[in-house]
Every structure is written in structure tokens, then in C-alpha cells.
Design an enzyme around this catalytic site. Structure first.
Site, short mmCIF file in Angstrom:
data_model
loop_
_atom_site.label_atom_id
_atom_site.label_comp_id
_atom_site.label_asym_id
_atom_site.label_seq_id
_atom_site.Cartn_x
_atom_site.Cartn_y
_atom_site.Cartn_z
N LYS A 1 3.91 -6.90 12.68
CA LYS A 1 5.12 -6.12 12.18
C LYS A 1 6.38 -6.81 12.89
CE LYS A 1 2.76 -1.80 12.46
NZ LYS A 1 2.75 -0.20 13.14
N ASP B 1 -3.63 -3.96 15.57
CA ASP B 1 -2.06 -3.85 15.29
C ASP B 1 -1.58 -3.79 16.80
OD1 ASP B 1 0.45 -3.05 14.97
OD2 ASP B 1 -0.15 -0.93 14.40
N ASP C 1 -5.70 4.51 9.68
CA ASP C 1 -5.12 3.86 10.94
C ASP C 1 -5.34 5.04 12.03
OD1 ASP C 1 -3.49 2.80 12.98
OD2 ASP C 1 -1.77 2.81 11.99
N VAL C 2 -5.76 4.71 13.21
CA VAL C 2 -6.34 5.49 14.42
C VAL C 2 -5.32 5.67 15.37
CG1 VAL C 2 -8.07 6.40 15.56
CG2 VAL C 2 -8.64 5.15 13.38
N ASN C 3 -4.25 4.36 15.22
CA ASN C 3 -3.68 4.05 16.43
C ASN C 3 -4.08 3.78 17.74
OD1 ASN C 3 -1.34 5.72 14.39
ND2 ASN C 3 -0.97 3.74 15.29
N LYS D 1 -3.17 7.82 7.74
CA LYS D 1 -3.24 8.19 9.29
C LYS D 1 -4.30 9.11 9.37
CE LYS D 1 0.43 5.73 10.76
NZ LYS D 1 0.20 4.65 11.85
N GLU E 1 -7.95 0.43 10.98
CA GLU E 1 -6.88 -0.12 11.81
C GLU E 1 -6.78 0.37 13.35
OE1 GLU E 1 -2.00 -0.58 11.84
OE2 GLU E 1 -3.10 -0.73 9.80
N ASN F 1 0.82 -1.27 -0.02
CA ASN F 1 -0.04 0.08 0.15
C ASN F 1 0.70 1.22 0.10
OD1 ASN F 1 -0.49 -0.79 3.68
ND2 ASN F 1 0.33 1.06 2.85
N LYS G 1 -2.92 3.58 2.62
CA LYS G 1 -3.46 3.62 4.13
C LYS G 1 -3.12 5.05 4.56
CE LYS G 1 -1.50 1.91 8.47
NZ LYS G 1 -0.17 1.09 9.19
#
Length: 393
Positions: free
Chosen positions: A263, A239, A188-190, A153, A216, A109, A151
């Protein structure tokens, strides 16, 4: 010129940033670093700030199998960094030549940090992806090729923060416009949202994307991910609930995710990731930790060794670095990375090597991390029940 798999050169020929391995072995790292013959600290600027970072740095370790990379973020303590060192040692000492290879290329990606809409479009154009040339591919690419995947952020803004939320929406809309209706968009929100915030905001971002491939880690806790999956009709990827958890298998037990993000470095190496993927039983996406091509190389090996790979992987982040250490660099072409050995270039390593201050910081840090890994291995050997997911580090 690439650096062959041989012992270190005399001190007079060492590159800037090289660590004194004899001194490190004299401390707690004696056994762990016994087969390492060179350790070089690298430090490079980032082209685009990413999660607040403007620079990335780490250590390259050389052993019988080649180079391994140790580059945990500086907000991680030594215990959290222990798997990163285990991964680097696996890569440098054991290597991955014996692992299966189910594919010769890995779909990748495009990563768009939390930037303005025009910057997002520029990043996609720089990656060779646009609606004009077909989804994520050059004009010469066959029309049946996989669509581009991006992807994005997001800021993790709450519904009450209208300015930040509007910026996220504008970025996502710009990406959709750039990749066209056939492109895939994931965010992706972490782990920044609580359950109620995620429930409110996700439908807005899903609409902006005209359909998300998945979100994510929208919430911090695994239980919140499980609860969210029952409230929204948007696939969820885990994740942090996997790589930072003492119980990553809870993701499966609680039915908290549709996709597992793996990862290599934070999970302790390629072999450990393969075993964990089998235990999780979920479709996997292999992602990077903003590594050089050395770290990306381990991720590509993992992606090639997974029996099934349904989604594009997050291994295109070398583009975010101003410099790299390998030639050729692990930069995707036509949306894929080839599965091939990584060759560290002496010239590039010199330009990326760290100054005296950063090298000194890493000398101390590496000593602490080796101690943490050695202690963890001793604990797990004495009591296998302490191993995360039953997988000893």
C-alpha cells in the site's frame, strides 16, 4: 474543469477546506511543506460502511508535480502517519514520470465489505461482473480475458461464534454464485485470528469459496503466518506484517507469506514500495487504503512499475466513496484501471471539501504529522541503521 499545476489562488477564491500554508510552515512543517502551494481538506461519506468507517477524509497537497494525498485513518498516531505524508509529498513534489511502466492497464479486484449476501451480489453486479456475462467482464469482453477477482472482508469470528461464522460463509457462497466457477476469491481477515482459530476456520471458508486464491493477513503476527503456512494448503498474503512492521523483511526470512500486499501511502511512497518489493522477493498485490482517485493514482503507478504482476490489485475502492475529487474517476471498467494522469476537478473538490470543524482537526493533525516525519528523517540521517528495511523515509 481541472486544476492546473500552478500556485494557489487569492484567499477570496480559495475553496472551502483549504489550509493556511503560511501558518503551517511557521511551525514544524516549514522545510517539508516549502514546495506545497495548496492544501485542501476533503471529507466524503461512504456508500457502504467499511471496517467500521462511514466517512473518509484527508488532505490533498498540491506541488510542482501535481496533487498528492494524505489520508491516514484517525486511529493512527503521528509517527504511524509519517510515511503517509512522505508518500503525499513524493506524489506532489517529485512525481512519478520517471518510473518504469511495464503495462498500460492494471487488473483490479472487486472489494466486498462485511455485508449481507444480497448486498454482496449487488456490489458485484454494480461492478459489471457476473457469471451471466462471463467472469468479471461485460458481454463484449473477449472470453480469454482474465477472470474476475473478488476480495471479501470477513469478520474474523472465532469458531465458537456460530452466527458471525455463518454470515461469513453465506457472504462467500453468494460471491461464488455471482462470479461463477471461473472467478477468483480472496478473503481479508486483518490479523483477527490466532493460529489455532485460523487453522480451524480457514478450511471452512476455503470450502465455501470452492477454493481461495489466498487469505490476507489471517493472523496478527508474522511468526503465526509462517506457522499457519505449514498447517494449511491455502496461500497466505501479508499486509499488516509488512506495512505496520518495524521489520517487514521478516515475512521473507520466516517464509511467512506467498504474496506481499503493498500500500503506497502507509509504506512511504511509490519508490519506497518498489525497493521494498525487490527486497521481499514475493509476488506483489498493490492495494489501496480507501483513497480518492489521487491516492489510487499512486497505486496504479506502482502496479504499472512492478516488473511482474501476477494478481489483480485492490485499487477499485473509489466505488465505496459517495464522492470523488477527480474527473474521470479511478473506477475500473472491464476489471482494469488505465495508467493515466489524475486530474482533480475544481467543481468536484468543492463538493467534497470539508467543513470548518474537520478542517480545523486536520490543521492540527497535519502539524503533528509533519513534525513526526521531520524528526524521523533526522534520526535516520544520523543513524541509517534505524531505517525500516534499510529504506530511509
Amino acid at each position: 474543469m481541472t486544476i492546473p499545476n500552478r500556485g494557489p489562488e487569492p484567499a477570496s477564491a480559495r475553496v472551502r477546506g483549504e489550509l493556511d500554508l503560511d501558518a503551517l510552515r511557521a511551525g514544524v512543517g516549514g522545510r517539508l511543506l516549502a514546495d506545497i502551494d495548496q492544501a485542501v481538506v476533503w471529507d466524503v461519506a461512504m456508500r457502504t460502511p467499511f471496517r467500521g468507517l462511514t466517512r473518509r477524509d484527508g488532505v490533498l497537497l498540491h506541488g510542482p508535480a501535481g496533487w498528492g494525498e494524505l489520508a491516514p485513518f484517525w486511529n493512527y498516531d503521528a509517527d504511524t502517519c509519517a510515511p503517509w505524508l512522505a508518500s503525499a509529498l513524493e506524489q506532489a513534489i517529485v512525481g512519478h514520470a520517471d518510473l518504469p511502466r511495464y503495462r498500460q492497464t492494471v487488473p483490479v479486484n472487486i472489494t466486498v465489505p462485511a455485508v449481507a449476501p444480497d448486498h454482496a451480489r449487488a456490489l458485484i453486479a454494480a461492478a459489471g461482473a457476473s457469471a451471466a456475462t462471463g467472469p468479471g467482464r461485460s458481454a463484449s469482453r473477449q472470453p480469454e480475458a482474465d477472470p474476475v477477482t473478488v476480495k471479501i472482508k470477513v469478520t474474523g469470528a472465532r469458531a465458537s461464534d456460530r452466527k458471525a461464522l455463518a454470515a461469513d460463509v453465506a457472504r462467500i457462497e453468494a460471491v461464488r454464485d455471482a462470479v461463477g466457477p471461473g472467478g477468483r476469491i480472496r478473503i481479508d481477515v486483518n490479523g483477527a485470528w490466532d493460529l489455532e482459530t485460523a487453522r480451524k476456520i480457514l478450511p471452512l471458508l476455503d470450502t465455501a469459496a470452492q477454493g481461495l486464491e489466498y487469505v490476507e493477513q489471517p493472523c496478527g503476527s508474522t511468526q503465526a503466518l509462517a506457522d499457519l503456512r505449514r498447517l494449511v494448503n491455502i496461500p497466505v498474503a501479508a499486509d499488516e506484517s509488512i506495512r505496520l512492521s518495524a521489520d517487514p523483511l521478516a515475512v521473507t526470512r520466516l517464509k511467512a507469506a506467498d504474496v506481499a500486499v503493498l500500500k503506497v501511502a502507509p509504506l512511504g511512497g511509490v519508490r519506497r514500495c518498489l525497493a521494498l518489493a525487490e527486497r521481499l522477493g514475493l509476488p506483489s498485490v498493490v492495494s489501496s487504503a480507501v483513497d480518492t482517485s489521487v491516492g489510487i493514482g499512486a497505486g496504479v503507478v506502482l502496479a504499472a512499475a512492478l516488473p511482474e504482476l501476477e494478481h489483480a490489485c485492490g485499487l477499485g475502492t473509489v466505488r465505496l466513496l459517495a464522492r470523488d475529487v477527480a474527473a474521470p474517476s479511478a473506477v475500473p471498467a472491464d476489471g482494469v484501471l488505465p495508467v493515466r494522469p489524475v486530474h482533480v476537478s475544481r467543481a468536484l473538490l468543492r463538493t467534497a471539501s470539508a467543513d470548518a470543524e474537520v478542517t480545523a482537526r486536520w490543521r492540527t493533525r497535519l502539524s503533528h504529522i509533519t513534525g513526526a516525519l521531520q524528526r524521523r528523517r533526522e534520526r535516520e540521517a544520523a543513524d541509517p541503521g534505524l531505517a525500516v528495511a534499510g529504506l530511509r523515509l
